[in-house]
Write an enzyme that holds these catalytic residues in place. Structure first.
Site, mmCIF file in Angstrom:
data_model
loop_
_atom_site.group_PDB
_atom_site.id
_atom_site.type_symbol
_atom_site.label_atom_id
_atom_site.label_comp_id
_atom_site.label_asym_id
_atom_site.label_seq_id
_atom_site.Cartn_x
_atom_site.Cartn_y
_atom_site.Cartn_z
ATOM 1 N N GLN A 118 -3.103 39.702 9.607
ATOM 2 C CA GLN A 118 -3.297 38.185 10.258
ATOM 3 C C GLN A 118 -1.885 37.672 10.592
ATOM 4 O O GLN A 118 -1.846 36.477 11.225
ATOM 5 C CB GLN A 118 -3.875 37.527 9.006
ATOM 6 C CG GLN A 118 -5.435 37.940 8.669
ATOM 7 C CD GLN A 118 -5.992 37.037 7.594
ATOM 8 O OE1 GLN A 118 -6.052 37.584 6.541
ATOM 9 N NE2 GLN A 118 -6.557 35.961 7.811
ATOM 10 N N ASN B 277 -8.345 43.659 -1.442
ATOM 11 C CA ASN B 277 -8.740 42.081 -1.321
ATOM 12 C C ASN B 277 -10.305 42.055 -0.917
ATOM 13 O O ASN B 277 -10.789 42.757 0.042
ATOM 14 C CB ASN B 277 -8.036 41.837 -0.190
ATOM 15 C CG ASN B 277 -8.219 39.924 0.144
ATOM 16 O OD1 ASN B 277 -7.637 39.338 -0.909
ATOM 17 N ND2 ASN B 277 -9.104 39.660 1.219
ATOM 18 N N GLU B 278 -10.732 41.133 -1.653
ATOM 19 C CA GLU B 278 -12.339 40.691 -1.356
ATOM 20 C C GLU B 278 -13.102 42.106 -1.114
ATOM 21 O O GLU B 278 -13.643 41.985 0.090
ATOM 22 C CB GLU B 278 -12.374 39.654 -0.314
ATOM 23 C CG GLU B 278 -11.719 38.526 -0.767
ATOM 24 C CD GLU B 278 -11.665 37.339 0.176
ATOM 25 O OE1 GLU B 278 -12.226 37.356 1.293
ATOM 26 O OE2 GLU B 278 -11.272 36.153 -0.127
HETATM 27 C C1 BGC Z 1 -9.467 36.180 3.189
HETATM 28 C C2 BGC Z 1 -8.481 35.894 4.147
HETATM 29 C C3 BGC Z 1 -9.015 34.846 4.993
HETATM 30 C C4 BGC Z 1 -9.393 33.468 4.176
HETATM 31 C C5 BGC Z 1 -9.992 32.128 4.856
HETATM 32 C C6 BGC Z 1 -10.435 35.141 2.496
HETATM 33 O O1 BGC Z 1 -11.578 35.432 2.623
HETATM 34 O O2 BGC Z 1 -8.949 37.055 2.038
HETATM 35 O O3 BGC Z 1 -8.223 36.975 4.847
HETATM 36 O O4 BGC Z 1 -8.346 34.396 6.199
HETATM 37 O O5 BGC Z 1 -10.215 33.873 3.356
HETATM 38 O O6 BGC Z 1 -11.221 32.571 5.463
#
Ligand code: BGC
Length: 397
Positions: free
Chosen positions: A20, A158-159
């Site tokens: 990002q 992550n997530e």
């Molecule tokens: C993610 C980020 C994303 C943010 C805002 C999260 O789900 O880890 O990568 O930019 O939320 O949407």
């Protein structure tokens, strides 16, 4: 107004992710997806925020604002550009970044996988490849061997719930599949990858807490929606929370709530403002999900690894974070171990399918010069970090 203080050593920071902000991450599945015919992506990540070159500016910004932590990810596709081929230069790049964090008084929270997967792996199935968890663990092993002594906290994946839901059920993230069974298989693969990574990171160089970071939502059952709420929550959260049992911490990430009725998710409630993401403005959600993570995991310590709002109104960001932090303080009052609050995000950056339109950042980024322009919320949150305290409506410390 009353002052709410936070425990000594509380982590205050902002987060980012390699794809990002770095720019030119051309060797992963997202770049490929952004450029595929008919892509849903608004634009290419392109140069993003050019943080591959400008990362010292990002660290300086955090320090000058008053923060003591920075969460960022290391890009697998740069470190292992082809299967089994390692880039020492990329590893050195991230090693310098970690060292520079410590030099500036920032604890580095390092994420080993933030949505992007090298093309060589997605070409043979990505998270559906039978050896994907082992390949990820091998990457973690190589990375920790190079920079583990400089990692402050390690976030494995992550997530994972968003990777599988958006990629394999909603079909909005790569590989844009909509298939319940494949989603389930990917969930299992991600959980296995996490467990393998935990072992590797614990066993490798350095000594730092390890956990995963999970996207959580305050799911609220309306008018008989309990069964549906539990069903959605089980698939989105519990599967992963259960995989964190025994971990050093769980990273809680939350943006909003979702109301659920007997037939599923309900639209936003009338009168509740929407953010740029189309989410209900609901900062109270953070408190609810911290409590839930604590309960479901059987008291695994929590770090808020992402909380934030996409808004063009910076004063709304301050109001949102104030309310979210009041909730964190109530959790601490009830004996829940919350170790930090990391705002998403340091910079306005590439918001995946939506491109650069949503603005979560504490700092705007000029799209031509890449100049970072801190918003009032940046100095406000930095001052909160310095004071380790915040003024909140109606409660004492
Ligand atoms: C993610 C980020 C994303 C943010 C805002 C999260 O789900 O880890 O990568 O930019 O939320 O949407």
């Amino acid at each position: 107004m009353a002052t709410a203080t936070f425990p000594d050593g509380f982590l205050w920071g902002a987060a980012s992710a390699a794809h990002q902000i770095e720019g030119a991450n051309i060797n992963n599945n997202w770049w490929e997806f952004e450029h595929a015919p008919g892509t849903p992506c608004a634009v290419s990540s392109g140069d993003a925020c050019d943080s591959w070159h400008r990362w010292p500016d990002d660290l300086d910004l955090l320090t000058s604002l008053g923060f003591n932590a920075y969460r960022f990810s290391i890009e697998w596709s740069r470190i292992e550009p082809e299967e089994g081929e390692w880039s020492v230069a990329a590893l050195e790049h991230y090693r310098r970044q970690c060292a520079a964090c410590w030099e500036r008084g920032l604890v580095p929270l390092v994420t080993f996988h933030h949505f992007t997967t090298p093309r060589w792996l997605t070409a043979r199935g990505g998270w559906e490849a039978s050896d994907a968890p082992e390949r990820f663990a091998r990457f973690c092993d190589r990375a920790v061997d190079h920079l583990g002594d400089l990692v402050g906290w390690g976030c494995t994946i992550n997530e994972p719930n968003i990777v599988s839901f958006m990629g394999y059920l909603a079909g909005i993230f790569p590989p844009a599949v909509q298939d319940v069974e494949r989603r389930r298989a990917v969930d299992a693969s991600l959980c296995r990858a996490h467990r393998l990574a935990v072992d590797v990171l614990h066993g490798g160089r350095g000594d730092f807490p390890v956990g995963l970071t999970l996207s959580m939502t305050d799911y609220q059952a309306m008018d008989g929606g309990e069964t549906q709420r539990d069903r959605i929550r089980r698939a989105m959260e519990d599967v992963f929370l259960e995989a964190t049992r025994g971990d050093d911490f769980v990273g809680v990430q939350c943006y909003t709530r979702m109301r659920v009725g007997p037939t599923g998710a309900l639209p936003a409630e009338e009168g509740v403002p929407l953010t740029q993401m189309g989410y209900e403005y609901w900062p109270q959600a953070l408190e609810a999900v911290i409590r839930r993570a604590w309960d479901v995991t059987g008291a695994v310590p929590v770090v808020v690894t992402e909380s934030g709002i996409g808004t063009a109104m910076d004063s709304q960001r301050i109001a949102y974070v104030t309310e979210a932090l009041a909730g964190v303080r109530r959790c601490l009052d009830d004996g829940i171990d919350v170790g930090g609050y990391i705002y998403w995000s340091l910079l306005d950056n590439f918001e995946w399918v939506l491109g650069f339109a949503p603005t979560f950042g504490l700092a705007a980024v000029d799209r031509d010069s890449f100049e970072r322009r801190p918003k009032p919320s940046a100095s406000w949150l930095g001052a909160v970090a310095r004071a380790n305290a915040i003024d909140v409506p109606g409660r004492g410390a």
